[in-house]
Design a protein around this motif. Sequence first.
Motif, PDB file in Angstrom:
ATOM      1  N   SER A 104       0.968  -1.070  -0.369  1.00  0.00           N
ATOM      2  CA  SER A 104       0.034   0.088   0.261  1.00  0.00           C
ATOM      3  C   SER A 104       0.799   1.527  -0.016  1.00  0.00           C
ATOM      4  O   SER A 104       2.265   1.252   0.194  1.00  0.00           O
ATOM      5  N   ARG A 105       0.500   2.159  -0.608  1.00  0.00           N
ATOM      6  CA  ARG A 105       1.059   3.161  -0.578  1.00  0.00           C
ATOM      7  C   ARG A 105       0.873   4.140   0.827  1.00  0.00           C
ATOM      8  O   ARG A 105       2.665   4.802   0.717  1.00  0.00           O
ATOM      9  N   ALA A 106       0.834   3.837   1.719  1.00  0.00           N
ATOM     10  CA  ALA A 106       0.869   4.327   3.429  1.00  0.00           C
ATOM     11  C   ALA A 106       2.009   3.849   3.709  1.00  0.00           C
ATOM     12  O   ALA A 106       3.111   4.113   4.423  1.00  0.00           O
ATOM     13  N   TRP A 108       4.345   2.170   2.464  1.00  0.00           N
ATOM     14  CA  TRP A 108       5.838   2.246   1.326  1.00  0.00           C
ATOM     15  C   TRP A 108       6.213   3.625   1.701  1.00  0.00           C
ATOM     16  O   TRP A 108       7.276   3.703   2.659  1.00  0.00           O
ATOM     17  N   ASP A 109       5.440   4.938   2.040  1.00  0.00           N
ATOM     18  CA  ASP A 109       5.804   6.275   2.239  1.00  0.00           C
ATOM     19  C   ASP A 109       6.286   5.173   4.302  1.00  0.00           C
ATOM     20  O   ASP A 109       7.009   6.357   4.455  1.00  0.00           O
ATOM     21  N   ASP A 116      13.313   4.551  -3.712  1.00  0.00           N
ATOM     22  CA  ASP A 116      12.314   3.150  -4.477  1.00  0.00           C
ATOM     23  C   ASP A 116      13.141   1.870  -4.968  1.00  0.00           C
ATOM     24  O   ASP A 116      12.979   0.481  -5.571  1.00  0.00           O
ATOM     25  N   ARG A 179      10.059   0.046  -6.435  1.00  0.00           N
ATOM     26  CA  ARG A 179       9.711   0.860  -7.584  1.00  0.00           C
ATOM     27  C   ARG A 179       9.146   1.671  -8.708  1.00  0.00           C
ATOM     28  O   ARG A 179      10.107   2.630  -8.583  1.00  0.00           O
ATOM     29  N   ASP A 182       5.896   4.453 -12.519  1.00  0.00           N
ATOM     30  CA  ASP A 182       4.306   4.243 -12.413  1.00  0.00           C
ATOM     31  C   ASP A 182       3.132   3.933 -10.870  1.00  0.00           C
ATOM     32  O   ASP A 182       1.872   3.474 -10.717  1.00  0.00           O
ATOM     33  N   GLY A 183       4.030   3.678  -9.875  1.00  0.00           N
ATOM     34  CA  GLY A 183       4.346   2.625  -8.390  1.00  0.00           C
ATOM     35  C   GLY A 183       3.109   1.788  -8.968  1.00  0.00           C
ATOM     36  O   GLY A 183       3.619   1.180  -7.235  1.00  0.00           O
ATOM     37  N   THR A 184       3.633   0.624  -9.879  1.00  0.00           N
ATOM     38  CA  THR A 184       4.001  -0.349 -10.024  1.00  0.00           C
ATOM     39  C   THR A 184       4.827  -0.773  -9.339  1.00  0.00           C
ATOM     40  O   THR A 184       6.419  -0.372  -8.769  1.00  0.00           O
TER      41      THR A 184
END
Length: 235
Positions: A104-106, A108-109, A116, A179, A182-184
Amino acid sequence: TTAAPDRHPLPRRPRGSRRRMTDGAFDILRRVMQPRARPQVGETCEMCGEPIPDEHAHVASVGERRLLCACRPCYLLFTQRGSGARRMRAVPERYRRVEDFAVSRAAWDELAIPVDLVFFLEQSDAQDAALPPQVVAVYPGPGGATESELDLALWQSIATANPALAEVATDVEAALVRRQADGTFDCFVVPIDACYRLVGVVRQHWVGFAGGAEVWQRIEDFFGEVNDRATARVG
């Protein structure tokens, strides 16, 4: 196998109570533990002193958190279950792609990875098998490898979303994640020595604030090689 990496020490964890060594690898373990002058990387086996080629296998010294260059006979000695008294483990030579890796983006952040790139490894205690392993996140940068122990809840959320992480061998393999723009994500289960080879690539070729074109091309080439090895295994 790959050429020997620079001697990056593996992340260290607290030691527990001593455990009795088995007889099978006692002589080699005793020689390894003796203070001695280190041979140059890629020239001789760090266990028996025999010459080795540029591309050779590695054995992880779990207690010291470092990799030893090994000739084939010494490497094979530690591939058997229970060999090495849990102090020494042969680094596997397999590469596997983890399909549809998801974070999830959360999450990863929360990892706060600035480049990345990250690899996750699970570490056992070299002295006390009763202690649970810890999970460490490591990312390569211009100064080498930056390590941090993962919050258990964060790791569980990542592992739950990606069951293939359960196949990562403790101490000697890692889940290597990149990463994309494109976020994949690209994710591979790789030998730990491959990860530290990547650390060496980044450290050697990084320039300026963003790294420069050369280092990112070398990272791209590295992942191309990893993907080829994983594909060859599947095929």
